[in-house]
Write an enzyme that holds these catalytic residues in place. Structure first.
Site, PDB file in Angstrom:
ATOM      1  N   ASP A  89      59.732 103.428  54.732  1.00 12.50           N
ATOM      2  CA  ASP A  89      60.795 104.373  55.076  1.00 12.50           C
ATOM      3  C   ASP A  89      60.864 105.512  54.061  1.00 12.50           C
ATOM      4  OD1 ASP A  89      62.962 105.343  56.533  1.00 12.50           O
ATOM      5  OD2 ASP A  89      63.933 103.384  56.656  1.00 12.50           O
TER       6      ASP A  89
ATOM      7  N   ASP B 210      65.896 106.839  65.044  1.00 11.62           N
ATOM      8  CA  ASP B 210      66.949 105.850  64.801  1.00 11.62           C
ATOM      9  C   ASP B 210      67.853 105.731  66.015  1.00 11.62           C
ATOM     10  OD1 ASP B 210      66.374 104.781  62.382  1.00 11.62           O
ATOM     11  OD2 ASP B 210      67.848 105.926  61.233  1.00 11.62           O
TER      12      ASP B 210
END
Ligand code: GLA
Length: 718
Positions: A456, A526
């Site tokens: 990430d 997301d």
């Protein structure tokens, strides 16, 4: 023609860069500038271009001497004596074949300084992509400063030219915008430092025949293979061309080249297709899958469950094992533990600490990560884990030990991100590169069965300064960060070629071809709401292949939008990429669980078609009819899977379309079977149709209420 012009034309050399269906034609002549004369469908007789009096434009226009009529410059240099002018002239060219393609180098030299630029091109035999970049060499006695150092310039003849580009933000990536090219400058750029695909993306298409169409019209794609700040400009002046210039964004990034140093700019990958945007997309998809532009592009991706939206930071041995039981029963293949598992002195129970302290939080996981990997293996599941290696928090042992490792404007307070404490590590520093490598290396040593890592990156660079770089090279930070990142990823890949790594940056913030050669897939967004995903996935698929697009079914109401959607719709939307789940399986009702179990089994059957087939987008969700459809077709056209969605309800809609297929073999016969079916068979179920009929006439779909959807398998019966 004057005598001089005739003599010049006689000595001019055509350098034709051919792909199976396209040609980029350069004109080079000793002592003259290099020109792009033609880019389009494949030409075998180059003299037509000259005979048609098509002059083209400079291949690499430079600032400061004699290129004034071109508004866009590709190169600007302050030479070692302070001179601002550069005038590059052709010296020589060469070409070398490699397995699968050809590399061309056209060497140019400045008329005054010992300063050279190689114009480099790579063509492929398995797709119509041409990569273009430069190698800039300083042979002067002292350093020079690159003020602007684009990868390439490409002219387009004027006409009704439209541009398609993508913009977005967190949870809302890759919105497609299409507009005609008008006089002036269109600029698509990024200065985020780390996540260059979150807002605008470094990919565009130019439709040369008016309003962009999916499967018709001459269309050009341009994609910059770079993960840092970029700038793509199209200048439209009173001349005969639109001027496209693409490369690293020079803002805050003047780059000093010492004596005998050289700089290689990132590749600009261009495609020409006369099959519209779809033709350009299919070329990029093939290029990426077959030529290592996404890591391990020909491998089938496994289905998975990721723990984030199920438990967020509330990771525990029990919660993980319970989810694993669900994954096993659903028939998915891999379990991934997301954020929340680590921390020693500072524990990652809230998102304001512990990045950099990659040790197990033994309060949450007393038996450590290896015990979880074993628990997964015992259930026949692969194991994966989340990290955010380029980051730290002010609340971390790493920061306490190495405050000089973070990027920070000198003499000022750090500017923090997530949790009010997050900071970006300085990847230009080799010590930080070693440390980032060691994070992955330690995981692989401690838990060698690790199959998958979610990598990430949740912060931009918004305070510029490096304790590592010398004061005269501070402006190298934005560039050297990414060179350092790529060096580290290359080292990881050399050691762990089979490890599956997901590229995540708060969702799709790093969906770019600078990084994808090292990553197997990316977290598309997301936002897991299936309706909005229709748009995000549509936009993302313009340039990236479905096998790289992680698409997860999540809870209803959706956590980002609050929308309530049927499980079938959620699965049908997620099944056009790499299918996964992002919720607690125990939250499914028994009926839903059964549907999900069957859907995973069905997905595994169609996975080779979806992940490795050619994508034809058909009805666009952008067309305001509340409908979308697309089809995946194998290369030999023997198998296809068609998807259709309805996400708006209009009574007796005047815009109700024919549901036509695309990309099939017109002469083949196909049997239709509905997949993920929840109601009685449609009249066409099990019937046989020719590919031509399905593409010309199509079938009627019921698609009753809003949020209904349909997946149809087409199997050729020859
Ligand atoms: C980012 C990612 C999410 C999740 C969280 C964890 O936002 O995009 O998928 O991993 O970080 O903190």
């Amino acid at each position: 023609m004057s005598l001089a012009a005739i003599a010049a034309a006689a000595s001019a050399k055509d350098i034709a860069l051919n792909t199976p269906n396209t040609t980029l034609l350069l004109q080079a002549e000793p002592g003259a500038r290099v020109y792009v004369r033609y880019y389009g469908s494949r030409l075998d007789d180059m003299s037509q271009v000259r005979n048609a009096n098509i002059r083209g434009e400079e291949a690499y226009p430079c600032f400061g001497y004699g290129s004034g009529f071109i508004s866009s410059m590709a190169l600007g240099v302050t030479h070692s004596d302070g001179d601002l002018g550069t005038d590059l002239r052709y010296v020589s060219d060469s070409c070398t074949g490699f397995e699968g393609g050809t590399d061309y180098v056209v060497t140019t030299r400045d008329t005054k300084h010992n300063f050279e630029v190689d114009l480099c091109y790579r063509t492929y035999g398995n797709c119509d992509v041409i990569e273009m970049w430069t190698v800039i060499r300083n042979g002067e006695k002292k350093p020079v400063v690159l003020e602007k150092y684009a990868s390439a310039a490409l002219p387009f003849r004027k006409g009704d030219v439209w541009v398609s580009h993508e913009h977005g933000t967190w949870a809302s990536e890759a919105w497609l915008t299409e507009e005609p090219l008008n006089a002036g400058r269109l600029e698509i750029a990024d200065l985020s430092g780390t996540r260059n695909a979150m807002l605008n993306r470094p990919n565009i298409m130019l439709s040369l025949d008016g309003k962009p169409r999916e499967n018709a019209g001459r269309t050009v794609g341009a994609v910059l293979c770079w993960s840092g700040n970029y700038r793509m400009t199209i200048d439209t002046d009173s001349g005969r061309y639109h001027h496209l210039v693409c490369g690293i964004n020079e803002t805050g990034s003047r780059y000093t080249l010492g004596r005998n140093e050289c700089f290689t700019t990132p590749a600009l990958a261009v495609v020409y297709s006369d099959e519209g945007k779809g033709g350009v997309s299919r070329n990029y998809h093939r290029w990426a899958r077959l030529n290592g532009k996404i890591h391990n592009g020909q491998a089938l991706r496994k289905t998975l469950l990721n723990s984030w939206e199920g438990v967020y930071l509330n990771v525990s041995q029990g919660a993980m094992e319970k989810m694993m039981d669900g994954v096993q029963a659903l028939g998915a293949e891999l379990f991934v533990m997301d954020d929340g598992w680590f921390g020693g002195k500072y524990k990652r129970s809230i998102d304001n600490c512990a990045l950099g302290d990659w040790v197990t939080d033994t309060d949450k996981l007393p038996d450590g990560v290896p015990a979880l990997e074993k628990a997964a293996a015992a259930r026949g599941l692969k194991w994966g884990i989340w990290i955010e290696p380029e980051m730290t928090n002010t609340l971390s042992e790493l920061y306490e030990k190495h405050p000089d490792w973070v990027i920070c404007n000198p003499g000022r307070e750090p500017v923090c991100g997530r949790g009010g404490t997050q900071l970006v590590l300085d990847m230009s520093n080799p010590a930080v590169q070693d440390y980032v490598f060691s994070i992955v290396d330690n995981i692989m040593k401690e838990t060698p069965g690790t199959y998958y890592i979610k990598w990430d990156c949740n912060m931009d660079i918004n305070s510029v300064g490096s304790s590592y770089l010398t004061s005269d090279r501070q402006s190298h930070l934005y560039v050297d960060y990414h060179l350092g990142l790529v060096r580290t990823l290359e080292r990881i890949r050399a050691n762990y070629p089979d490890l599956v790594i997901q590229d995540c940056a708060s969702g799709g913030g790093r969906v770019n071809y600078g990084l994808m050669p090292y990553f197997d897939e990316f977290w598309t967004s997301d936002n897991t709401d299936a309706e909005q995903r229709l748009f995000i996935q549509w936009g993302t698929s313009m340039f990236f292949p479905p096998c790289a697009m992680a698409q997860h079914v999540s809870a209803s109401p959706n956590h980002q939008t609050g929308r309530v959607l049927p499980l079938k719709f959620r699965f049908d939307v997620a099944m056009t990429g790499r299918l996964g789940m992002e919720m607690k399986p125990s939250d499914l009702s028994p009926e839903e669980f059964e549907f999900a179990r069957n859907a995973f089994a069905t997905y595994k059957e169609i996975r080779p078609v979806v992940q490795q087939g050619d994508l034809y987008r058909i009805l666009s969700p952008y067309d305001s009819h509340g409908l979308a459809s697309e089809i995946f077709v194998t290369e030999d056209k023997s198998e296809a899977v068609f998807f259709a969605y309805k996400f708006r309800q209009y009574a007796n809609s005047p815009a109700w379309p024919c549901f036509r297929f695309d990309g099939l073999d017109p002469d083949a016969q196909y049997v239709l079977t509905e997949l993920n079916r929840t109601s009685g068979p449609e009249p066409w179920e099990g019937k046989t149709f020719s590919g031509r009929f399905l593409m010309d006439t199509g079938i009627e779909l019921s698609l009753g209420g809003v949020y209904s959807s349909c997946i149809i398998r087409c199997s050729s019966c020859r």
